[in-house]
Design an enzyme around this catalytic site. Structure first.
Site, PDB file in Angstrom:
ATOM      1  N   GLU A   1     -42.489  29.828  20.452  1.00 10.09           N
ATOM      2  CA  GLU A   1     -42.124  28.629  21.189  1.00 10.09           C
ATOM      3  C   GLU A   1     -40.978  28.897  22.162  1.00 10.09           C
ATOM      4  O   GLU A   1     -40.960  28.367  23.264  1.00 10.09           O
ATOM      5  CB  GLU A   1     -41.773  27.493  20.225  1.00 10.09           C
TER       6      GLU A   1
ATOM      7  N   TYR B   1     -38.564  19.207  21.929  1.00 10.74           N
ATOM      8  CA  TYR B   1     -39.893  19.804  21.964  1.00 10.74           C
ATOM      9  C   TYR B   1     -40.020  20.931  20.933  1.00 10.74           C
ATOM     10  O   TYR B   1     -40.980  20.972  20.151  1.00 10.74           O
ATOM     11  CB  TYR B   1     -40.241  20.346  23.357  1.00 10.74           C
TER      12      TYR B   1
ATOM     13  N   ASP C   1     -45.522  19.197  25.538  1.00 15.75           N
ATOM     14  CA  ASP C   1     -45.245  20.189  26.572  1.00 15.75           C
ATOM     15  C   ASP C   1     -45.953  19.765  27.854  1.00 15.75           C
ATOM     16  O   ASP C   1     -46.594  18.709  27.918  1.00 15.75           O
ATOM     17  CB  ASP C   1     -45.638  21.591  26.110  1.00 15.75           C
TER      18      ASP C   1
END
Length: 307
Positions: free
Chosen positions: A45, A128, A146
């Protein structure tokens, strides 16, 4: 229907076809495999932010081979994280990942936290990333927004070609409204919508013929209207301070020992821009200045002997 608001029947109409499509078409990516574990998910990520999968894959595999656990990374100087980051871009992410690994080691016994709030409290972890790790690593129910997911929702539900430039409260509300009730299904939905945006509902050339929800897409039903909001942001690179910073970091990554100013001066002809870029790297903690005009990655090697 107001912008970015889902009618009550929308979630049920979207979940099954998108999740079924994902089951048939999802890419076999290393961070999706069970052996990746929460740490592998977290590393992916950080790396995937603003960086395509094709560039991330080799660096990710080298990173996990060298640092299979957060404690392995935390034991190294932060400069080694910058060095291993290579040319992924936005290298401050490497420092943030190193800081997160150190916090995980010191505060959580070397295990990536399961709890969303504790994830969010880690250095360099925003809303996020916390939602993505909680969802993809632990199968929890979170809205994971995203760029790809935002684009899918903008088109399929709101009838807009593109989402706003920055994530809005209305988008977050919509994403929460679209979440399946079941935690495992919600986690699958998060991954499926992300993959749909990456492979089919792309920014420039959406392949609507391959889309599992084309027949219920609000944007297509409206005739695929052109974007009429603020101009889409484009990122330039050539000739920018970002390019100069990249060239300076490339020299330092390749060097075993600290590098003198004279060597760094050769990477860019314009002295004012070069100095500004170097000062920015120092201010960001990516480069450490030493006595006598020498530079190195932060704490990566001993200082040079006094001249």
């Amino acid at each position: 229907m107001t912008a970015m608001t889902a009618p009550p029947e929308t979630p049920a109409l979207l979940h099954d076809p998108v999740i079924d499509w994902f089951g048939a078409h999802a890419r076999d990516l290393p961070w999706r495999r069970p052996e990746a574990g929460p740490w592998g998910v977290m590393v992916s990520e950080f790396m995937l932010q603003q960086t395509p999968v094709s560039r991330v894959l080799p660096v990710y595999e080298q990173w996990l081979a060298r640092w299979p656990r957060p404690a392995d990374l935390a034991a190294e100087p932060p400069g080694e994280a910058v060095r291993a980051w290579g040319r992924l871009g936005y290298p401050r992410r490497a420092l943030r990942l190193h800081a997160a690994a150190s916090a995980i080691t010191e505060l959580h016994g070397g295990e990536v936290p399961h709890d969303h709030a504790r994830l969010l409290a880690l250095p360099g972890v925003g809303e996020y990333t916390a939602a993505a790790v909680a969802s993809f690593a632990y199968g929890q129910r979170h809205a994971v927004l995203d760029t790809n997911v935002r684009r899918v929702f903008a088109r399929a539900v709101s009838g807009a070609q593109y989402p706003p430039n920055a994530t809005t409260a209305a988008e977050r509300k919509l994403a929460r409204a679209l979440l399946p009730d079941s935690e495992p299904v919600a986690a699958r939905w998060a991954a499926a919508t992300m993959e749909l945006g990456a492979l089919v509902c792309t920014a420039r050339t959406p392949d609507c013929a391959r889309c599992p929800i084309a027949d219920r897409c609000a944007w297509r039903a409206a005739g695929s209207p052109e974007h009429d909001g603020p101009p889409r942001r484009t990122q330039s690179y050539a000739g920018t301070d970002r390019q100069v910073r990249g060239k300076l970091l490339a020299v330092l990554r390749e060097a075993i020992d600290p590098v003198p100013q004279a060597v760094l001066d050769t990477v860019w002809d314009e002295p004012v821009q070069r100095a500004r870029a170097l000062d920015g790297l120092v201010a960001d903690g990516l480069v450490e200045p030493l006595a006598g005009g020498w530079y190195r990655l932060p704490l990566s090697t001993p200082a040079p002997p006094a001249q």
